[in-house]
Scaffold this active site. Structure first.
Site, PDB file in Angstrom:
ATOM      1  N   HIS A 110      82.617  36.469  22.845  1.00 16.83           N
ATOM      2  CA  HIS A 110      82.600  38.030  23.049  1.00 16.83           C
ATOM      3  C   HIS A 110      81.552  38.202  23.896  1.00 16.83           C
ATOM      4  O   HIS A 110      80.665  38.001  23.239  1.00 16.83           O
ATOM      5  CB  HIS A 110      83.124  38.454  21.773  1.00 16.83           C
ATOM      6  CG  HIS A 110      84.539  37.774  21.670  1.00 16.83           C
ATOM      7  ND1 HIS A 110      85.670  38.427  21.749  1.00 16.83           N
ATOM      8  CD2 HIS A 110      84.518  37.581  20.376  1.00 16.83           C
ATOM      9  CE1 HIS A 110      86.883  37.899  20.800  1.00 16.83           C
ATOM     10  NE2 HIS A 110      85.677  37.355  19.998  1.00 16.83           N
ATOM     11  N   ALA A 165      70.864  19.253   9.000  1.00 16.58           N
ATOM     12  CA  ALA A 165      71.915  20.270   8.425  1.00 16.58           C
ATOM     13  C   ALA A 165      72.066  22.163   8.428  1.00 16.58           C
ATOM     14  O   ALA A 165      70.901  21.822   7.535  1.00 16.58           O
ATOM     15  CB  ALA A 165      72.710  19.331   6.917  1.00 16.58           C
ATOM     16  N   ARG A 185      63.612  24.804  14.450  1.00 20.57           N
ATOM     17  CA  ARG A 185      62.206  24.905  15.444  1.00 20.57           C
ATOM     18  C   ARG A 185      61.781  23.498  15.531  1.00 20.57           C
ATOM     19  O   ARG A 185      63.003  22.438  14.161  1.00 20.57           O
ATOM     20  CB  ARG A 185      61.456  25.517  14.648  1.00 20.57           C
ATOM     21  CG  ARG A 185      60.760  25.481  13.226  1.00 20.57           C
ATOM     22  CD  ARG A 185      59.588  27.048  12.913  1.00 20.57           C
ATOM     23  NE  ARG A 185      59.746  26.272  11.110  1.00 20.57           N
ATOM     24  CZ  ARG A 185      59.176  25.250  11.035  1.00 20.57           C
ATOM     25  NH1 ARG A 185      58.434  24.247  11.811  1.00 20.57           N
ATOM     26  NH2 ARG A 185      59.165  25.522   9.488  1.00 20.57           N
ATOM     27  N   LYS A 188      59.365  17.880  13.388  1.00 20.25           N
ATOM     28  CA  LYS A 188      58.986  16.927  13.524  1.00 20.25           C
ATOM     29  C   LYS A 188      58.799  15.950  14.550  1.00 20.25           C
ATOM     30  O   LYS A 188      59.698  16.560  14.968  1.00 20.25           O
ATOM     31  CB  LYS A 188      58.820  15.807  12.487  1.00 20.25           C
ATOM     32  CG  LYS A 188      58.456  14.369  11.981  1.00 20.25           C
ATOM     33  CD  LYS A 188      59.384  14.034  10.930  1.00 20.25           C
ATOM     34  CE  LYS A 188      58.410  12.480  10.856  1.00 20.25           C
ATOM     35  NZ  LYS A 188      58.780  12.179   9.776  1.00 20.25           N
TER      36      LYS A 188
END
Length: 192
Positions: A110, A165, A185, A188
């Site tokens: 939308h 996750a 972000r 590693k």
């Protein structure tokens, strides 16, 4: 339950798929007229609660929503109860695993502005509109998309990326990055 009979319906909507496609449960795979939806060789699509015990709460949904949309899924890709929805394009590289309940969405569904949303409600095309912001998504080879993660429009993941996750991912990420959080972000770098 393997749903090989579902491949007949896929052919009717011009979904292209390679050798050894394994469907567990009943996915929703729909290709809008004029769009392109292709699935490579040796792919597995799981869509039933017992096919992945991470706790799938939906069937896998793979949909091209606009007539010029494109979804290209490479070889040896595994998908579990995920949603892949394209108005522009979603490209998924070879050997990528898409975890339970992940969402890969190349559009906002939308418009943000209420005036534009109201125009969309009156769109004679029934929502097949350029009023909905969309940008292509590219997921590289050998990636792992963790369960319950969301990959948003315009995201580019280099080869070998791992998405944690529940991450909400937007932006461009170099190969072999481990990406987590909301907003996601790099936490590693993997040796590659």
């Amino acid at each position: 339950m393997n749903s090989n009979w579902f491949k007949i319906l896929m052919k009717v909507t011009k979904v292209e798929y390679g050798k050894n496609l394994l469907l567990k449960g009943m996915p929703v795979i729909f290709n809008k007229g004029g769009a392109t939806l292709s699935i490579g060789d040796n792919c597995t699509i799981k869509s039933s609660f017992l096919s992945n015990l991470v706790g799938l709460y939906l069937r896998t949904i793979i949909v091209t929503r606009a007539s010029e949309a494109e979804i290209v899924i490479g070889n040896n890709v595994g998908i579990s109860g995920a949603t892949i929805y394209a108005r522009k394009s979603v490209h998924i590289g070879d050997n990528t695993c898409i975890g339970g309940n992940a969402k890969i969405l190349d559009n906002d569904f939308h418009p943000i502005e209420w005036e534009t949303r109201n125009r969309l409600l009156n769109d004679p095309n029934g929502g097949d509109s350029d009023l909905i912001p969309a940008k292509p998504i590219v997921i590289g080879k050998n990636c792992f998309i963790g369960c319950n993660s969301i990959i948003l429009k315009g995201t580019i993941l280099g080869d070998g990326c791992v998405i944690g996750a529940g991450a909400v991912v937007s932006g461009k990420f170099e190969s072999n990055s481990v990406i987590a959080g909301n907003p996601a972000r790099v936490i590693k770098k993997l040796e590659g």
